[in-house]
Design a protein around this motif. Structure first.
Motif, PDB file in Angstrom:
ATOM      1  N   ALA A 237     -68.722  68.680 -93.939  1.00 17.57           N
ATOM      2  CA  ALA A 237     -67.793  67.928 -93.087  1.00 17.57           C
ATOM      3  C   ALA A 237     -66.607  68.802 -92.709  1.00 17.57           C
ATOM      4  CB  ALA A 237     -67.299  66.679 -93.813  1.00 17.57           C
ATOM      5  N   ARG A 238     -66.191  69.657 -93.613  1.00 22.87           N
ATOM      6  CA  ARG A 238     -65.023  70.560 -93.467  1.00 22.87           C
ATOM      7  C   ARG A 238     -63.699  69.840 -93.717  1.00 22.87           C
ATOM      8  NH1 ARG A 238     -67.837  75.145 -94.064  1.00 22.87           N
ATOM      9  NH2 ARG A 238     -69.418  75.395 -92.446  1.00 22.87           N
ATOM     10  N   TYR A 239     -63.568  68.568 -93.375  1.00 25.18           N
ATOM     11  CA  TYR A 239     -62.275  67.879 -93.485  1.00 25.18           C
ATOM     12  C   TYR A 239     -62.149  67.086 -94.779  1.00 25.18           C
ATOM     13  CZ  TYR A 239     -65.444  64.487 -91.361  1.00 25.18           C
ATOM     14  OH  TYR A 239     -66.532  63.711 -91.086  1.00 25.18           O
TER      15      TYR A 239
ATOM     16  N   ASN B 133     -60.571  56.722 -74.251  1.00 30.17           N
ATOM     17  CA  ASN B 133     -60.927  57.164 -75.598  1.00 30.17           C
ATOM     18  C   ASN B 133     -62.183  58.031 -75.601  1.00 30.17           C
ATOM     19  OD1 ASN B 133     -58.799  55.582 -76.602  1.00 30.17           O
ATOM     20  ND2 ASN B 133     -60.115  53.777 -76.710  1.00 30.17           N
ATOM     21  N   LYS B 136     -61.708  61.372 -73.975  1.00 28.73           N
ATOM     22  CA  LYS B 136     -60.974  62.321 -74.808  1.00 28.73           C
ATOM     23  C   LYS B 136     -61.892  62.938 -75.863  1.00 28.73           C
ATOM     24  CE  LYS B 136     -57.235  64.100 -76.836  1.00 28.73           C
ATOM     25  NZ  LYS B 136     -56.311  63.168 -77.492  1.00 28.73           N
ATOM     26  N   VAL B 137     -62.730  62.142 -76.490  1.00 28.64           N
ATOM     27  CA  VAL B 137     -63.674  62.691 -77.473  1.00 28.64           C
ATOM     28  C   VAL B 137     -64.558  63.726 -76.796  1.00 28.64           C
ATOM     29  CG1 VAL B 137     -65.668  62.160 -78.934  1.00 28.64           C
ATOM     30  CG2 VAL B 137     -63.692  60.619 -78.923  1.00 28.64           C
ATOM     31  N   VAL B 140     -62.680  66.975 -75.970  1.00 28.45           N
ATOM     32  CA  VAL B 140     -62.445  67.829 -77.145  1.00 28.45           C
ATOM     33  C   VAL B 140     -63.741  68.555 -77.516  1.00 28.45           C
ATOM     34  CG1 VAL B 140     -61.894  67.822 -79.611  1.00 28.45           C
ATOM     35  CG2 VAL B 140     -60.549  66.427 -78.029  1.00 28.45           C
ATOM     36  N   GLN B 145     -63.534  73.701 -78.952  1.00 28.51           N
ATOM     37  CA  GLN B 145     -62.602  73.931 -80.060  1.00 28.51           C
ATOM     38  C   GLN B 145     -63.149  73.488 -81.408  1.00 28.51           C
ATOM     39  OE1 GLN B 145     -59.830  70.881 -78.114  1.00 28.51           O
ATOM     40  NE2 GLN B 145     -59.196  70.685 -80.246  1.00 28.51           N
ATOM     41  N   MET B 146     -64.101  72.575 -81.405  1.00 22.33           N
ATOM     42  CA  MET B 146     -64.675  72.087 -82.661  1.00 22.33           C
ATOM     43  C   MET B 146     -65.992  72.786 -82.992  1.00 22.33           C
ATOM     44  SD  MET B 146     -62.486  69.869 -83.666  1.00 22.33           S
ATOM     45  CE  MET B 146     -63.286  68.856 -84.924  1.00 22.33           C
ATOM     46  N   ALA B 148     -70.040  73.790 -82.270  1.00 27.66           N
ATOM     47  CA  ALA B 148     -71.222  73.070 -81.766  1.00 27.66           C
ATOM     48  C   ALA B 148     -71.322  71.689 -82.376  1.00 27.66           C
ATOM     49  CB  ALA B 148     -72.476  73.871 -82.105  1.00 27.66           C
ATOM     50  N   PRO B 149     -71.827  70.709 -81.600  1.00 22.31           N
ATOM     51  CA  PRO B 149     -72.041  69.368 -82.167  1.00 22.31           C
ATOM     52  C   PRO B 149     -73.249  69.340 -83.098  1.00 22.31           C
ATOM     53  CG  PRO B 149     -72.643  69.405 -79.831  1.00 22.31           C
ATOM     54  CD  PRO B 149     -72.107  70.760 -80.151  1.00 22.31           C
ATOM     55  N   HIS B 248     -69.740  64.780 -84.895  1.00 30.67           N
ATOM     56  CA  HIS B 248     -69.446  65.709 -85.980  1.00 30.67           C
ATOM     57  C   HIS B 248     -69.904  67.095 -85.560  1.00 30.67           C
ATOM     58  CE1 HIS B 248     -68.643  67.395 -89.753  1.00 30.67           C
ATOM     59  NE2 HIS B 248     -69.891  67.630 -90.035  1.00 30.67           N
ATOM     60  N   GLY B 252     -65.572  70.034 -87.851  1.00 29.52           N
ATOM     61  CA  GLY B 252     -65.099  68.726 -88.271  1.00 29.52           C
ATOM     62  C   GLY B 252     -65.555  67.648 -87.318  1.00 29.52           C
ATOM     63  N   CYS B 253     -64.803  66.585 -87.262  1.00 32.50           N
ATOM     64  CA  CYS B 253     -65.282  65.367 -86.607  1.00 32.50           C
ATOM     65  C   CYS B 253     -64.282  64.896 -85.550  1.00 32.50           C
ATOM     66  CB  CYS B 253     -65.451  64.293 -87.680  1.00 32.50           C
ATOM     67  SG  CYS B 253     -66.195  62.776 -87.084  1.00 32.50           S
ATOM     68  N   VAL B 254     -64.791  64.464 -84.411  1.00 31.23           N
ATOM     69  CA  VAL B 254     -63.980  63.846 -83.362  1.00 31.23           C
ATOM     70  C   VAL B 254     -64.521  62.438 -83.168  1.00 31.23           C
ATOM     71  CG1 VAL B 254     -63.002  64.147 -81.068  1.00 31.23           C
ATOM     72  CG2 VAL B 254     -64.059  66.092 -82.240  1.00 31.23           C
ATOM     73  N   GLN B 255     -63.661  61.459 -83.208  1.00 32.25           N
ATOM     74  CA  GLN B 255     -64.148  60.096 -83.090  1.00 32.25           C
ATOM     75  C   GLN B 255     -63.093  59.246 -82.388  1.00 32.25           C
ATOM     76  OE1 GLN B 255     -63.214  60.092 -87.709  1.00 32.25           O
ATOM     77  NE2 GLN B 255     -64.479  58.339 -87.193  1.00 32.25           N
TER      78      GLN B 255
ATOM     79  N   ASP C 262     -54.324  57.304 -76.781  1.00 29.58           N
ATOM     80  CA  ASP C 262     -55.715  56.889 -76.952  1.00 29.58           C
ATOM     81  C   ASP C 262     -55.976  56.762 -78.448  1.00 29.58           C
ATOM     82  OD1 ASP C 262     -56.789  59.482 -77.990  1.00 29.58           O
ATOM     83  OD2 ASP C 262     -56.373  60.175 -75.967  1.00 29.58           O
ATOM     84  N   THR C 264     -58.296  58.311 -80.293  1.00 30.32           N
ATOM     85  CA  THR C 264     -59.118  59.377 -80.877  1.00 30.32           C
ATOM     86  C   THR C 264     -58.481  59.993 -82.119  1.00 30.32           C
ATOM     87  OG1 THR C 264     -58.115  60.955 -79.381  1.00 30.32           O
ATOM     88  CG2 THR C 264     -60.205  59.994 -78.716  1.00 30.32           C
ATOM     89  N   ILE C 265     -59.359  60.473 -82.973  1.00 33.08           N
ATOM     90  CA  ILE C 265     -58.957  61.121 -84.216  1.00 33.08           C
ATOM     91  C   ILE C 265     -59.780  62.397 -84.385  1.00 33.08           C
ATOM     92  CG2 ILE C 265     -59.025  60.896 -86.720  1.00 33.08           C
ATOM     93  CD1 ILE C 265     -58.385  57.994 -86.431  1.00 33.08           C
ATOM     94  N   SER C 267     -60.584  65.354 -87.054  1.00 32.68           N
ATOM     95  CA  SER C 267     -60.469  65.710 -88.468  1.00 32.68           C
ATOM     96  C   SER C 267     -61.037  67.102 -88.697  1.00 32.68           C
ATOM     97  CB  SER C 267     -61.267  64.724 -89.330  1.00 32.68           C
ATOM     98  OG  SER C 267     -60.858  63.397 -89.098  1.00 32.68           O
TER      99      SER C 267
END
Lengths: 339, 339, 339, 339
Positions: A237-239, B133, B136-137, B140, B145-146, B148-149, B248, B252-255, C262, C264-265, C267
């Protein structure tokens, strides 16, 4: 002073010490009577002495033959669990055994038979059932106040990948990691899994490809009670340790969120920062480990049934094997194939 | 006054009026030149007059033949979409078309060919891409920046079940409801779906069993880029419109979470109460409907490509058909079966 | 088409245009009949023409003398508000007036007398009463379900400091900024303020010292109903527009949180990032501006009383003056000193 | 086994037992050598024996004269604290003393002088400094990363009112309850309070009026470093122990929220329910009590300075007295009046 359950701990690796410390400091009606480890070393000895334990053995057999000992915590390496259960049952010791009992279903069945024949108690270490958040979700669902469950979802992601050495002998993501989640969906749904479909991906470390394993997986589930479910796992997960469950029912949804390191929030022009989830299982399930040791101790002392028993040790292994088969063969697998 | 795009609206049902009101009040560089409905009635007429529209037709053909009209909004019943696209393209009108284009892939392909040959613009109404929302996910994730999914998750639950009449002609949960989520996972992952496995349950209304439909479903997905994903749908969340996405990735994770009715919190000895998610798509995607109409208008006026085009109208239909086949046959289905 | 209220807008600065756009696009039963500005320029003219307004005047008197106009929006510079109210009342126009009516209590009283004598309606622009979050808090408190209020708290912080030019003529933080919060505590508590104690600090821009002003302030309040309260203000939150209210009552607490850009989060190992509050009043109170214009229009058309009237224009000014006196003299000040 | 600090506990009421249990189970490098209580009873004796304590005294003097004892925990009733500090210092014992040292400033100063002359360590029991949330807020502020503090806010509300018997001898809300918050604002701001203004109300129990006390209070504060602050207290939140802090600084805001009982959320058509804050100080500050005992033990063993010392025992009492005076006299009170 009230009656104390006299316990022998078998195995003084990380998890053995964890249980030992919890028994010593947080389970007042337990007493560590003895410890044993086949590879006993000075560090283990010092740790046990620090807890005031007098009997420090290099063979579990010495624990089984000690009449003062009423119960054992089996915390050895996984492959020895089933055998140790059989020996403990033969010696009429009550048993707390870390998961998994074995990766072979027949070995598990043999161990469970031995337990049944001996009439001793067996609690399997599915610690997450004792987590305050997950337990609350399950209690709300089990109360019936939300009606029947429709969808059961579990997200479970480790913070950082285990070492490749660990992974190579772990038995694969389903038996090593998702096994906890297979227990969790049984716990949350109050029903047995009938069918699984697994998909996986290698997104974190290409080296696990040679072990026919994956590090990212999602498993679809059907339950006897008509509910359906899904689990997603990631080795990185990294976080932090992402541990969330969600049950959608007739009347709405019950879910939990991660416990955070703290509740602080920092707001600046660059955004709003809050804390990450607690790092890993030692932090997140700290209180749950204590609660499961307390329940086991109380169950033996009061002669009640623990809430996690032998069948709970067997079923997740069968589901894990079905999931592995589904991944390997690219098809849906029914649990009846493992009857 | 700046240049205004002259638009004809075809269909004055709920969605046609929604777009009409948005164009009139929130898209200043658009002008509703005409409206048409095969079942034109007084109520539609009054609505259109209230917006100051002069040309009120009972046949879409009158819109296609009107040289003042540059673009059309196709908001008729679904089965007519593909034909209307073909007619609009022949008349060299730019096209905004509500989803789905058609439930038959060949009909969609024919419509897309007509659009391509005519050189007009086509935007399909996958409105959720314009939600602040979800967008924005996706932004990102798309920024890289995160990394590969790995895992793409979508939860999508309607507040209350549609009427059984509606459901019986809806084409089934995958074509009617989850089609939005199939678009969403393509949008979030930036990749095409290669394989699906669907499971479903009837937990809300037994009457849909006779239509071979389900009201609760989960679909597993594999993507070309190696990511995996899952969508869960329910026809009856009860607590509002549950619309959450989660990606994910390497880092990390964007949600996102639901937009709530308001941010108030009431704390008493009986617990802590906060507000429910916004009730349904009109409330939740209100701004998104405006944003998609603005984008379409701007794309035509500036001669740029809309962000949702014909291929985005085709692919979710293919995925929905694969999901239905998976459910019907109890097996994993590859998208290549629909090539 | 239903009856439309014919409105004249006086002043075409930022706030005048904001109301004009809202009336044009979001208040269907209103019609902008005319606009006027003493400093009319081409840009204002173009804006009004864009809305389809025909009567564009360079003197408010032309609005007052136009028999077609039923109501006015007074959006001129603050010092002219009271005079314009008096002229509008004399012309029998209903009045929406931006806050503050005047910084001098006697001038306000004169304006309110004129309104009363003329029998026209007056609504003052305390827009925050129409915010969905604050209104919900107030409605819960006013319903009585939580019992009597004990503590009323308002946090109100601007994102970035206004220019020193603006601040130097603003009348000070209490009359310019906290006046909204003085209205809010009256609204939330349902009671009048009897006593204030103010403290302040200069933490953002030392240049305001020469204007005997502060940029950071907290004010203690006592209410007639026995509740107590506190407001904190900062001219520079930096992270957005921080607008939170909280009312602690017999049975617990009702509060609201900021609307975020928004939901979004993100992590990662570096922490968890969520979005900031909406940036400033145009973003946060966007819907509230529309709602207040809708209420005013409906109140005139239906001949009902607006929920913000003349007394609501007077009391916050008195409280602001008491707060300024408290700060200047370093003591608690009773409102009776301003009777 | 590592060196253990030999501790004598004075007072075996609720707080004495709390510290005793923490020392026994969670501070491995401490050892409870003896306990004493002037009103020793069987229940206390049984508790001490349960922890394996051998020396059980009915007079603190026996602890002071025991050369084996290195440090004492003063957990007796408040009025005896100062005297016991003086006796402990004379006996060269290091001292952990529950708050408040005394309600009379001169008595506190005498005790601090005795400590200083004896050269022993003194830590005062302001446990909230050890709370993971508050400590994190303070650490972020103290790090300087947010710039200078502007506004310091503390909300502190007990779940249910104490008994009228308790309140009648408590010394009043400022000395009994808000004293913790006076310590907290000093801790958060890193600065001394120079001036206070208090307002109060009786909203929960009219019977406290005869003790000239209030059950609801807000206090305005000025700090030496130019920051300003506010504390609000209620004796009856009803929904749990409401403990939140917030520091607004040059670059934004740092705040924390309540720890909740669990993280579960139940969403139905009737709304969304989450858990309440932890109930009271035993639940909320459970880990903080352990942390402060660990810090004291480590400070003595390692000969370092504790982070809460004698001056921290004195200043909050002076602020509390100033707040009481402000309430009584209806005016702002400077701390210099108590020099």
């Amino acid at each position: 002073m009230t009656k104390q359950l006299k316990i022998g701990i078998i195995g003084m690796g990380r998890i053995g010490k964890l249980h030992g410390n919890n028994l010593a400091f947080s389970v007042p009606n337990s007493k560590i009577e003895a410890v044993a480890d086949l590879f006993l070393n000075d560090e283990m000895r010092a740790w046990a002495q620090g807890l005031g334990v007098q009997k420090i053995y290099n063979n579990p057999a010495q624990i089984f033959s000690d009449p003062a000992i009423e119960a054992v915590f089996i915390c050895s390496s996984s492959e020895a669990h089933a055998d140790l259960i059989i020996q403990a049952a033969a010696a009429k010791k009550h048993i707390f055994c870390e998961k998994p009992i074995h990766t072979d279903a027949d070995q598990i069945r043999k161990a469970l038979n031995a337990v049944e024949k001996a009439g001793v108690k067996l609690q399997v270490g599915f610690v997450r059932r004792f987590d305050h958040n997950h337990k609350k979700v399950r209690d709300v669902v089990a109360s019936g106040q939300m009606g029947a469950p429709h969808i059961v979802k579990v997200t479970s992601r480790d913070p950082e990948p285990q070492s490749i050495e660990y992974v190579s002998t772990s038995g694969g993501i389903f038996l090593d990691m998702m096994i906890h989640d297979f227990d969790m969906v049984r716990y949350l749904s109050g029903s047995e899994v009938t069918e699984v479909t697994a998909i996986g991906a290698i997104k974190i470390d290409e080296r696990i490809r040679e072990f026919s394993d994956v590090d990212t997986a999602i498993v679809l589930l059907k339950f006897e009670n008509g509910a359906i479910g899904v689990i997603d796992n990631s080795r990185a997960a990294r976080y932090g340790y992402d541990q969330r469950v969600e049950v959608h029912c007739d009347k709405g949804c019950v879910q939990d969120y991660n416990d955070l390191i703290d509740t602080t929030i920092i707001s600046t022009k660059d955004g709003v920062r809050s804390e990450r989830p607690k790092w890993f299982f030692l932090e997140r399930y700290n209180q749950a480990f204590i609660a499961e040791a307390q329940e086991f101790t109380a169950a033996v002392l009061n002669n009640t049934e623990p809430s996690v028993t032998g069948i709970d040790g067997l079923m997740p292994v069968l589901i894990a094997k079905a999931a592995q088969k589904s991944l390997d063969e690219g098809r849906t697998v029914k649990l009846t194939e493992f009857a």
